[in-house]
Motif scaffolding. Structure first.
Motif, short mmCIF file in Angstrom:
data_model
loop_
_atom_site.label_atom_id
_atom_site.label_comp_id
_atom_site.label_asym_id
_atom_site.label_seq_id
_atom_site.Cartn_x
_atom_site.Cartn_y
_atom_site.Cartn_z
N UNK A 210 0.83 -1.21 0.00
CA UNK A 210 0.00 0.00 0.00
C UNK A 210 0.85 1.25 0.00
N UNK A 211 1.93 1.24 0.80
CA UNK A 211 2.85 2.38 0.82
C UNK A 211 3.54 2.54 -0.53
N UNK A 212 3.93 1.42 -1.14
CA UNK A 212 4.56 1.48 -2.45
C UNK A 212 3.63 2.13 -3.47
N UNK A 213 2.36 1.72 -3.46
CA UNK A 213 1.42 2.26 -4.43
C UNK A 213 1.17 3.75 -4.19
N UNK A 214 1.02 4.14 -2.94
CA UNK A 214 0.78 5.55 -2.63
C UNK A 214 1.93 6.41 -3.13
N UNK A 215 3.15 5.94 -2.94
CA UNK A 215 4.31 6.69 -3.41
C UNK A 215 4.32 6.79 -4.93
N UNK A 216 4.00 5.70 -5.61
CA UNK A 216 3.97 5.73 -7.08
C UNK A 216 2.90 6.71 -7.58
N UNK A 217 1.73 6.68 -6.95
CA UNK A 217 0.65 7.59 -7.34
C UNK A 217 1.04 9.04 -7.05
N UNK A 218 1.69 9.27 -5.93
CA UNK A 218 2.15 10.60 -5.56
C UNK A 218 3.16 11.12 -6.57
N UNK A 219 4.11 10.28 -6.94
CA UNK A 219 5.13 10.69 -7.91
C UNK A 219 4.53 10.87 -9.30
N UNK A 220 3.58 10.01 -9.67
CA UNK A 220 2.99 10.10 -11.01
C UNK A 220 2.22 11.40 -11.20
N UNK A 221 1.75 11.97 -10.07
CA UNK A 221 1.05 13.25 -10.13
C UNK A 221 2.02 14.43 -10.21
N UNK A 222 3.31 14.15 -10.15
CA UNK A 222 4.31 15.19 -10.27
C UNK A 222 4.81 15.74 -8.96
N UNK A 223 4.41 15.13 -7.85
CA UNK A 223 4.85 15.61 -6.54
C UNK A 223 6.11 14.85 -6.10
N UNK A 224 7.07 15.58 -5.60
CA UNK A 224 8.27 14.96 -5.05
C UNK A 224 9.31 14.54 -6.06
N UNK A 225 9.03 14.74 -7.36
CA UNK A 225 10.01 14.42 -8.40
C UNK A 225 10.04 15.55 -9.40
N UNK A 226 11.15 15.68 -10.10
CA UNK A 226 11.27 16.73 -11.11
C UNK A 226 10.52 16.33 -12.36
N UNK A 227 10.16 17.32 -13.15
CA UNK A 227 9.43 17.06 -14.39
C UNK A 227 10.28 16.27 -15.37
N UNK A 228 11.58 16.31 -15.19
CA UNK A 228 12.48 15.62 -16.10
C UNK A 228 12.81 14.21 -15.64
N UNK A 229 12.05 13.70 -14.66
CA UNK A 229 12.32 12.37 -14.14
C UNK A 229 12.21 11.32 -15.23
N UNK A 230 12.98 10.24 -15.08
CA UNK A 230 13.02 9.20 -16.11
C UNK A 230 12.23 7.96 -15.72
N UNK A 231 11.58 7.94 -14.57
CA UNK A 231 10.82 6.78 -14.12
C UNK A 231 9.36 6.93 -14.55
N UNK A 232 8.82 5.86 -15.15
CA UNK A 232 7.45 5.90 -15.66
C UNK A 232 6.48 5.53 -14.55
N UNK A 233 6.24 6.45 -13.62
CA UNK A 233 5.38 6.17 -12.47
C UNK A 233 3.94 5.86 -12.89
N UNK A 234 3.48 6.51 -13.96
CA UNK A 234 2.12 6.25 -14.44
C UNK A 234 1.96 4.79 -14.83
N UNK A 235 2.99 4.22 -15.43
CA UNK A 235 2.95 2.80 -15.81
C UNK A 235 2.87 1.92 -14.57
#
Length: 268
Positions: A210-235
């Motif tokens: 659950x914590x893993x998923x929350x972090x991925x959703x948080x990052x996929x929304x653009x929070x906590x990572x730069x716009x130039x990030x290379x990780x496909x959090x949405x995937x």
């Protein structure tokens, strides 16, 4: 972020498909141009151009997936120096035929570094065996591949103009994690918590995943990572949600395989 290392959830059959997937990912990575340079971190322009051409050939490009058309111009794998002294990679027509849908399959077995590979394989090793135990070998393989396809195409829909190759098994493995959360939410998982040094804890799977998923959703929304990030959090999010949805009917209707230890007791 916690690092899972082991789950207290024995399997009842040998997870041959999970083992085969891990082996295939390792073998493919060892044959990639990035395998040697990712250790030292040093690479020449020629090596970078070769890697770029390799990823363009075998990776899944969102623009190609959305339009269902192969590329017209791709990196050739050769470096060149322009008249003004600027160096770069040569671009030309591809010398191969590329199928965008098939590229999703090949991209699932590509990784950008040893860290990328080992992180994915750790999660697949810990959680994949129990999903294979529950689904069976063939259904587990189909589920794994389907999760990867859903993750790739959802990412492409979210970034339809992107020309950067999408690589990695994360989307497929995210589907495995989503299914595990539904089927085994109370199973205890040993994790390492980085706080000054690594602290071992035993937490229920619903907390870890659950914590893993929350972090991925948080990052996929653009929070906590730069716009130039290379990780496909949405995937990651798409694969996880797909895994949850596919596992919900199994939780109610699928009976786990019999425990051989219990069968042995009945025989005596």
């Amino acid at each position: 972020m916690v690092i899972p290392v082991h789950d207290v959830n024995p399997v009842r059959r040998t997870p041959w498909v999970t083992y085969a997937l891990i082996l295939a990912n390792i073998v493919v990575f060892l044959r990639m141009p990035v395998a040697a340079t990712s250790v030292t971190g040093d690479s020449s322009l020629a090596q970078l151009c070769h890697l770029q051409a390799f990823l363009e050939h075998w990776g899944a490009v969102p623009d190609e997936l959305i339009n269902n058309r192969p590329p017209r111009l791709v990196p050739t794998g050769h470096a060149a120096v322009g008249p003004n002294g600027a160096a770069g990679c040569l671009i030309g027509q591809p010398g191969y035929t590329k199928s965008p849908p098939l590229s999703v399959l090949t991209a699932m077995f590509l990784h950008g570094s040893w860290l990328h590979l080992l992180g994915n394989m750790l999660f697949l090793w810990i959680f994949g065996n129990n999903i294979e135990d529950r689904l069976g070998h063939v259904r587990h393989l189909l589920f794994y591949l389907a999760s990867g396809y859903v993750a790739a195409y959802v990412f492409a829909l979210a970034h339809p103009d992107s020309s950067d190759p999408l690589i990695g098994a994360s989307g497929a493995i995210a589907g495995v994690l989503g299914a595990y959360l539904v089927l085994y939410p109370r199973v205890k998982v040993w994790v390492l918590v980085p706080f000054l040094f690594f602290i071992p804890l035993r937490l229920p799977a619903w907390v870890v995943l659950g914590l893993w998923f929350v972090l991925q959703a948080f990052y996929s929304a653009g929070y906590g990572v730069s716009a130039a990030g290379t990780v496909a959090y949405v995937a990651h999010v798409a694969g996880f949600v797909f895994g949850v949805l596919m596992a919900l009917p199994l939780r109610a209707n699928t009976v786990p395989p019999p425990d051989p230890r219990q069968a042995a007791v009945r025989r005596y």
